[in-house]
Motif scaffolding. Structure first.
Motif, PDB file in Angstrom:
ATOM      1  N   ASP A 174       0.810  -1.224   0.000  1.00 42.69           N
ATOM      2  CA  ASP A 174       0.000   0.000   0.000  1.00 42.69           C
ATOM      3  C   ASP A 174       0.842   1.273   0.000  1.00 42.69           C
ATOM      4  O   ASP A 174       0.429   2.299  -0.536  1.00 42.69           O
ATOM      5  CB  ASP A 174      -0.945   0.010   1.207  1.00 42.69           C
ATOM      6  N   HIS A 205       2.033   0.752  -6.973  1.00 43.13           N
ATOM      7  CA  HIS A 205       0.889   1.447  -7.567  1.00 43.13           C
ATOM      8  C   HIS A 205       1.157   1.788  -9.032  1.00 43.13           C
ATOM      9  O   HIS A 205       0.263   1.654  -9.879  1.00 43.13           O
ATOM     10  CB  HIS A 205       0.582   2.714  -6.768  1.00 43.13           C
ATOM     11  N   ALA A 231      -7.615  -0.653  -7.950  1.00 40.45           N
ATOM     12  CA  ALA A 231      -8.219  -0.051  -6.762  1.00 40.45           C
ATOM     13  C   ALA A 231      -8.223   1.466  -6.892  1.00 40.45           C
ATOM     14  O   ALA A 231      -7.232   2.039  -7.340  1.00 40.45           O
ATOM     15  CB  ALA A 231      -7.447  -0.470  -5.514  1.00 40.45           C
ATOM     16  N   PRO A 232      -9.326   2.131  -6.510  1.00 38.79           N
ATOM     17  CA  PRO A 232      -9.384   3.602  -6.620  1.00 38.79           C
ATOM     18  C   PRO A 232      -8.241   4.284  -5.858  1.00 38.79           C
ATOM     19  O   PRO A 232      -7.720   5.304  -6.313  1.00 38.79           O
ATOM     20  CB  PRO A 232     -10.730   3.970  -5.987  1.00 38.79           C
ATOM     21  N   HIS A 233      -7.834   3.693  -4.730  1.00 41.29           N
ATOM     22  CA  HIS A 233      -6.802   4.396  -3.966  1.00 41.29           C
ATOM     23  C   HIS A 233      -5.455   4.366  -4.685  1.00 41.29           C
ATOM     24  O   HIS A 233      -4.588   5.174  -4.404  1.00 41.29           O
ATOM     25  CB  HIS A 233      -6.702   3.862  -2.528  1.00 41.29           C
ATOM     26  N   THR A 234      -5.292   3.482  -5.641  1.00 42.94           N
ATOM     27  CA  THR A 234      -4.081   3.505  -6.467  1.00 42.94           C
ATOM     28  C   THR A 234      -4.018   4.799  -7.278  1.00 42.94           C
ATOM     29  O   THR A 234      -2.982   5.468  -7.347  1.00 42.94           O
ATOM     30  CB  THR A 234      -4.047   2.285  -7.405  1.00 42.94           C
ATOM     31  N   TYR A 235      -5.165   5.179  -7.867  1.00 42.99           N
ATOM     32  CA  TYR A 235      -5.184   6.423  -8.652  1.00 42.99           C
ATOM     33  C   TYR A 235      -4.977   7.634  -7.758  1.00 42.99           C
ATOM     34  O   TYR A 235      -4.291   8.589  -8.120  1.00 42.99           O
ATOM     35  CB  TYR A 235      -6.508   6.562  -9.411  1.00 42.99           C
ATOM     36  N   LEU A 236      -5.603   7.567  -6.578  1.00 40.12           N
ATOM     37  CA  LEU A 236      -5.460   8.653  -5.625  1.00 40.12           C
ATOM     38  C   LEU A 236      -3.987   8.828  -5.265  1.00 40.12           C
ATOM     39  O   LEU A 236      -3.428   9.930  -5.271  1.00 40.12           O
ATOM     40  CB  LEU A 236      -6.276   8.330  -4.374  1.00 40.12           C
ATOM     41  N   PHE A 237      -3.376   7.693  -4.966  1.00 43.35           N
ATOM     42  CA  PHE A 237      -1.955   7.680  -4.598  1.00 43.35           C
ATOM     43  C   PHE A 237      -1.113   8.276  -5.734  1.00 43.35           C
ATOM     44  O   PHE A 237      -0.273   9.151  -5.515  1.00 43.35           O
ATOM     45  CB  PHE A 237      -1.532   6.240  -4.307  1.00 43.35           C
TER      46      PHE A 237
END
Ligand SMILES: Nc1ncnc2c1ncn2[C@@H]1O[C@H](COP(=O)(O)OP(=O)(O)O)[C@@H](O)[C@H]1O
Ligand SMILES: [Mg+2]
Lengths: 249, 278
Positions: free
Chosen positions: B224, B230, B245-251
């Motif tokens: 993570d 990512h 995963a959406p948080h990958t794009y956020l990251f």
């Protein structure tokens, strides 16, 4: 729209080199009695060499300025600043016109690439399109006199051959402002002669020439004005006929 | 000859002025973006001139590596070759693009010393040169990606638009990392070794050669918080027909914004000095 006339203008130009990893005090002790080189100083904890200080210079089309001065007096630094590579620390530099800098022949040459590839590379950097380069390639190749060697990597060339290649490639592009450092004595006698002819033509085409050299004959041949640098401080620009007095001063 | 017919250079006039000058450098590099392409092509072509297979070497050596690692490690991890070879192929290719762009970034300005010290070419041009060179190499590797996707059948389930978006995120981030190490390596000559060590460590810590589901849940932070994971996931997952995963794009978006802000301000502050470091 008419392009503004070719010109060079430097106002209160000061240029300092940061020198990293040197103890300024011990360096100063060594250099205190030596007259070559710029002034060493320490600011913000870093050692600095002032290579040019408060230099003013105005050149217009037709001016062919010779730069004279000891080793380390700032000639090369001034040429690099005029080429746009070095930013002033104080003051301004303004140049109107296409600039071609023939400062260090081997810089910008990729030794692992072939002669042809290097000519192409140089041409692209100078702003030519691939098509324009292809059009000029035969002429450049012929001038270099390197023949079949052009298809070989430059690292297989002798020093003189490298100089031929670099010179041929670097002088293939018209410029308004031509900057040259004291390398002109390259290659064999044969090459010297044709290089000289080509340079004269280039100088005729260029609006302004700035040439750094120790060679008095060369300066008389190419220049109509001279300026002397000493420890980064410039003399006034004077006509070439005063060269002897200037050198003696 | 420079294409710029008017050149004005001045001393420092405050931080805002330095930012404007840095922006001007960026703009000038974009106006002559074809020059960066030419330089990148020159690098690739001249590296392989005189070899029989030319740039195909890039493809072949990569193909051999993918096959070897895929077969051997698939056996070690006891996963089916059918799943593992595409996984490893995509992993090696895209991870290689990221680390290649970063590692070669160390040389960006050092290699350009000759040109930077006698022309007014924008410094960004050389950053793009390194990025483009790695994209050209990636272009050669795509042959392998395609072959693997087709042979193992995942070309039907792959989501290409999402993968393309992931690639944009990958390039955006690799580019600032590349520029950051370019500036720092110009000043400190031991940085390239450190960068190499970091990318090597990243190759081990990131699921390039090993399946991410092998890692116990309590160690999931390794994934993570791993930017390389990512970056890789954004391109690899959609090509394997999996979701991202959406948080990958956020990251990745956050990383690009923060990273470029950092790199650009460093550039604005050091731009005048870089040529003197060399
Ligand atoms: N890259 C550099 N880093 C630090 N000092 C330099 C650098 N280049 C030149 N200098 C210093 O600037 C001064 C002027 O050098 P230079 O312009 O090369 O002189 P010249 O060409 O007249 O021989 C010298 O004192 C030299 O030591
Ligand atoms: Mg010199």
């Amino acid at each position: 729209m008419k392009a503004p006339p070719v010109s060079i203008s430097c106002q209160d130009l000061t240029l300092r080199f940061p020198v990293y990893g040197v103890d300024a005090k011990s360096l100063k002790k060594h250099l205190a009695k030596i007259t070559v080189g710029g002034k060493l100083a320490r600011s913000h904890g870093a050692t600095e060499v002032t290579a040019l200080s408060n230099l003013n210079l105005e050149l217009k089309a037709g001016d062919r300025l010779g730069l004279v001065g000891h080793n380390g007096s700032g000639k090369t630094t001034l040429l690099r600043a005029l080429s746009g590579a070095y930013e002033p620390d104080e003051g301004t530099i303004e140049v109107q016109g296409h600039v071609a800098a023939l400062l260090d022949l081997n810089l910008g040459i990729d030794p692992t690439a072939t002669g042809f590839d290097n000519i192409r590379l140089r041409g692209r950097i100078a702003g030519l399109s691939s098509k324009e380069i292809d059009q000029r390639l035969p002429e450049i190749a012929e001038f270099s006199g390197l023949g079949a060697f052009l298809a070989m990597p430059v690292k297989t060339y002798s020093a003189g051959m490298q100089a031929r290649l670099a010179f041929a490639a670097a002088t293939a592009v018209e410029a308004d402002v031509l900057l040259m450092d004291e390398w002109i004595a390259v290659g064999d006698a044969d090459f010297q002669k044709i290089a000289h002819r080509r340079l004269l033509k280039l100088v005729e085409r260029a609006g302004i020439l700035v040439l750094a050299s120790h060679d008095v004959e060369l300066l008389r041949l190419y220049c109509n004005k001279v300026m002397r640098l000493e420890g980064g401080v410039a003399s006034a620009v004077t006509p070439i006929k005063n060269l002897d007095e200037l050198m003696a001063a | 000859m420079d294409t710029a017919t008017h050149m004005l250079r001045t001393g420092r006039r405050g931080a805002l002025f330095e930012v404007q000058m840095a922006l001007r450098d960026l703009r000038a590099s974009l106006q002559r973006i074809d020059l960066a392409w030419s330089l990148a092509w020159h690098d690739v072509v001249s590296r392989y001139r005189g070899s029989i297979l030319g740039p195909l070497w890039i493809t072949i050596s990569m193909g051999v590596m993918v096959l070897g690692i895929g077969l051997l490690w698939g056996e070690v991890f006891r996963v089916s070759v059918h799943d593992f070879i595409p996984f490893v192929a995509l992993g090696i290719v895209f991870f290689g693009t990221v680390t290649g762009t970063i590692n070669e970034g160390c040389d960006t300005f050092v290699q350009a010393a000759g040109m930077l010290s006698q022309t007014s070419l924008p410094m960004f041009t050389f950053v793009w040169r390194t990025v483009f060179r790695n994209l050209i190499n990636l272009g050669h590797h795509l042959v392998i990606v395609l072959a693997v996707l087709v042979y193992f059948g995942s070309w039907r389930t792959a989501n290409y638009p999402v993968a393309a978006m992931g690639l944009i995120f990958l390039v955006l981030n690799a580019a600032w990392l590349s520029m950051l190490v370019a500036i720092v390596s110009a000043r400190f000559r031991d940085i390239p070794q450190i960068v190499q060590s970091i990318t090597q460590a990243a190759a081990i810590m990131t699921p390039v050669f090993w399946p991410p589901d092998r890692i116990p849940a309590r160690y999931h932070l390794i994934l993570d918080l791993n930017p390389f994971y990512h970056l890789l996931q954004a391109v690899r997952a959609p090509l394997m027909g999996l979701g991202v995963a959406p948080h990958t794009y956020l990251f990745l978006a956050g990383m690009a914004v923060v990273g470029w802000a950092l790199t650009f301000s460093l550039f604005a502050n050091t731009r005048r000095r870089i040529v003197h470091y060399l």
